[in-house]
Design an enzyme around this catalytic site. Structure first.
Site, PDB file in Angstrom:
ATOM      1  N   GLN A   1      38.613  36.651  44.358  1.00 46.27           N
ATOM      2  CA  GLN A   1      38.447  36.897  42.926  1.00 46.27           C
ATOM      3  C   GLN A   1      37.713  35.717  42.328  1.00 46.27           C
ATOM      4  OE1 GLN A   1      39.724  39.671  40.596  1.00 46.27           O
ATOM      5  NE2 GLN A   1      38.822  40.246  42.543  1.00 46.27           N
TER       6      GLN A   1
ATOM      7  N   ARG B   1      46.506  48.906  40.809  1.00 46.21           N
ATOM      8  CA  ARG B   1      45.481  48.056  41.426  1.00 46.21           C
ATOM      9  C   ARG B   1      45.882  47.426  42.768  1.00 46.21           C
ATOM     10  NH1 ARG B   1      47.163  45.507  36.672  1.00 46.21           N
ATOM     11  NH2 ARG B   1      48.339  43.587  36.989  1.00 46.21           N
TER      12      ARG B   1
ATOM     13  N   GLU C   1      51.934  42.964  41.953  1.00 46.56           N
ATOM     14  CA  GLU C   1      50.503  42.843  42.250  1.00 46.56           C
ATOM     15  C   GLU C   1      50.323  42.574  43.748  1.00 46.56           C
ATOM     16  OE1 GLU C   1      48.662  41.169  38.129  1.00 46.56           O
ATOM     17  OE2 GLU C   1      49.465  39.633  39.421  1.00 46.56           O
TER      18      GLU C   1
ATOM     19  N   ASP D   1      42.833  35.331  43.535  1.00 45.64           N
ATOM     20  CA  ASP D   1      43.304  35.936  44.793  1.00 45.64           C
ATOM     21  C   ASP D   1      42.290  35.966  45.944  1.00 45.64           C
ATOM     22  OD1 ASP D   1      44.907  36.698  42.690  1.00 45.64           O
ATOM     23  OD2 ASP D   1      44.630  38.838  42.977  1.00 45.64           O
TER      24      ASP D   1
ATOM     25  N   PHE E   1      38.192  43.857  40.744  1.00 47.29           N
ATOM     26  CA  PHE E   1      39.490  43.218  40.947  1.00 47.29           C
ATOM     27  C   PHE E   1      39.836  43.196  42.451  1.00 47.29           C
ATOM     28  CE2 PHE E   1      42.092  43.082  36.733  1.00 47.29           C
ATOM     29  CZ  PHE E   1      41.071  42.395  36.111  1.00 47.29           C
TER      30      PHE E   1
END
Ligand code: FRU
Length: 524
Positions: free
Chosen positions: A57, A163, A216, A39, A98
């Site tokens: 990421q 998250r 997400e 990501d 994350f």
């Protein structure tokens, strides 16, 4: 994440080489110097300095996910990138950084920046084997190095599935708003804060009927709306990425158009819209810090969790995954329904090279060999005029071919009212290697409007992106892996009604990397 000692020397070699010259290496799409990227994170524009930050990421030690850090790169045009040292790392084994976002705290709401108006705060999830919490870190040097806040975490609800905080400033209520995912509850949460340190839960939102096992990387984005389209001057769009179980396989992203009052999001549409009609566009993030009078800018991850760990760039070139092109967006209405439009950022102007072809045709082919374009990256545009509105007929197809006989093709079927793209003709990675690596994708073209239709695309070694319609209301992002480079473009027209004409244009694109390497300022 433990690495077998035997593979360490090989990894070190890859990290130092950081070569961007591999046959599969995109030249105008960002990809990491080596190893694994997913990501986009912390997309923030420092408008004073004219610098776009891209964090991402990053697993700096393997070509698969795990050992997650925030990698970092900077650019002044979103196409030419300078790799920077890793920006955020876990503090102990099995603590990973994350996804999350970053903002410029120009009014020092956080108190971290007594002497400056360009402080950057990163807001991210810390993932451990048992817990996911939201944390912040501040940067006093414009986003290059970060200090973690001493009182982290700033939100801990005791969950392992919580998250991907994305933070925006809400001027009407003068507070920060965080949008994040209760991933496996399939719920989006909103929190508010005056100072980025203290957060209050404001509301939850769920989009009933959305497929997928996890939500997400949600993004809440404010769009200005043209007065000709709606009497409201702005709307909010909530983007939700789902994985696994997206309708095209694996991971995919949807959006919902509505309003946001500072605490609650309300949808104004009957159902969500799929962001991309193809398989390789996930977890897009919208830039923070873009001036109010400019359109929103996004970058997504051009891959799919279903096969990202298998694609051949890992063993062959030591890296995996690229970002999508940077894009600008507007929100408009087509046939009464809200849609987000997508354009390559600044129409690729800073990398647009020599024009390869400009021809009109009614039937037959136009061909251009671009093996002389060093990047092997090409932008093409096809415009149809005077389409018979009652009975559109015929096809206009594009085909990229290689000396190996491989091909990547797609096209517009006027008869069917559809557009397709297909990677079955590239052979380095196939559906046999991974059953979820779908070969082809298509989408419906609801109407040919005023008798005109255009489509355009960017091919970049192992990534194709297409933009459909006058207003570019649909996009398709597809990775593909040929055994030898695609270097010839053929556009063909067949069965069109007499009056219909097709204009075909293509340009070479210049690599965004300095010669063969983006590693000049990269410290491994
Ligand atoms: C989405 C995602 C996020 C998470 C990150 C981990 O692709 O699974 O939910 O924060 O990747 O790398």
């Amino acid at each position: 994440m433990h690495i077998h000692p035997l593979i360490l020397p090989a990894l070190a070699a890859v990290a130092h080489a950081a070569s961007y010259s591999g046959d599969l290496r995109p030249q105008i799409h960002f990809s990491p110097p080596s190893n694994f990227m997913n990501d986009p994170n912390g997309l923030v524009y420092d408008s004073k300095k004219g610098i776009y930050h891209l964090y991402y990421q990053y697993n700096p030690s393997q070509t698969v996910a795990g050992n997650q850090h925030w990698g970092h790169a900077t650019s002044s045009d979103l196409y030419h990138w300078t790799n920077q040292p890793i920006a955020l790392s876990g503090d102990k084994p099995e603590e990973y950084i994350f996804s999350g976002s970053a903002v410029i705290d120009s009014n020092n709401t956080s108190g971290f920046f007594p002497h400056q108006d360009d402080g950057v705060v990163a807001i991210f999830t810390v993932d451990t084997p048992t817990l996911e919490t939201q944390n912040i870190a501040y940067s006093r040097d414009g986003g290059y190095t970060f200090t973690k806040y001493a009182n982290n975490p700033v939100i801990d609800i005791g969950s392992k599935q919580f998250r991907d905080p994305q933070v925006v400033w809400h001027p009407e209520t003068q507070q920060w708003v965080m949008t994040l995912a209760y991933a496996q509850d399939l719920v989006i949460g909103f929190y508010t804060s005056p100072n980025l340190r203290d957060w209050t839960h404001a509301s939850n939102y769920t989009q009933k009927g959305l497929p997928g096992a996890q939500f997400e990387c949600p993004n809440l984005v404010k769009f200005s709306v043209d007065r000709a389209v709606s009497k409201e001057t702005s709307k909010y769009v909530l983007f939700i990425s789902v994985n696994p179980g997206a309708p095209l396989g694996g991971s995919g992203t949807f959006y919902v158009v509505g309003n946001f009052n500072g605490t609650h999001f309300t949808s104004e549409v009957a159902h969500e819209t799929l962001l991309d009609f193809s398989g390789d566009n996930y977890a897009a993030q919208w830039y923070s810090g873009i001036p109010e009078n400019e359109p929103p800018v996004s970058i997504g991850w051009a891959s799919n969790w279903d096969y990202t760990a298998e694609v051949p760039t890992g063993p062959l070139e030591g890296w995996r995954s690229a970002m999508t092109l940077p894009k600008t967006h507007t929100l408009t209405k087509v046939n009464g329904a809200w849609v987000v439009t997508h354009s390559p950022f600044h129409e690729l102007s800073t990398i647009k090279g020599r024009q390869l072809v400009s021809k009109n045709l009614k039937s037959g082919n136009v061909q251009t060999n671009f093996s002389g374009v060093p990047s092997k990256a090409v932008y093409f545009n096809v415009t149809l005029k005077d389409i018979h509105d009652a009975h559109p007929t015929g096809q206009v197809n594009f085909n990229f071919t290689s000396s190996s006989g491989e091909y990547l093709d797609g096209g517009l079927s006027l008869d069917k009212g559809s557009f397709w793209i297909n990677r079955a003709g590239t052979h380095l990675f196939t559906i046999k290697d991974n059953g979820n690596y779908t070969s082809s994708f298509n989408t419906t073209i609801p109407s040919f409007g005023k008798g005109t239709f255009s489509f355009s695309g960017v091919i970049d070694r192992s990534v194709l992106e297409v933009f459909l319609g006058e207003e570019r209301t649909q996009i398709g992002t597809l990775t593909f892996f040929p055994t030898s480079p695609l270097d010839t473009l053929t556009v063909s027209a067949e069965g069109l009604t007499n009056q219909t004409s097709v204009s075909v244009k293509a340009w070479g694109l210049q690599s965004g990397w300095n010669s063969t390497t983006g590693s000049k300022r990269f410290r491994a």
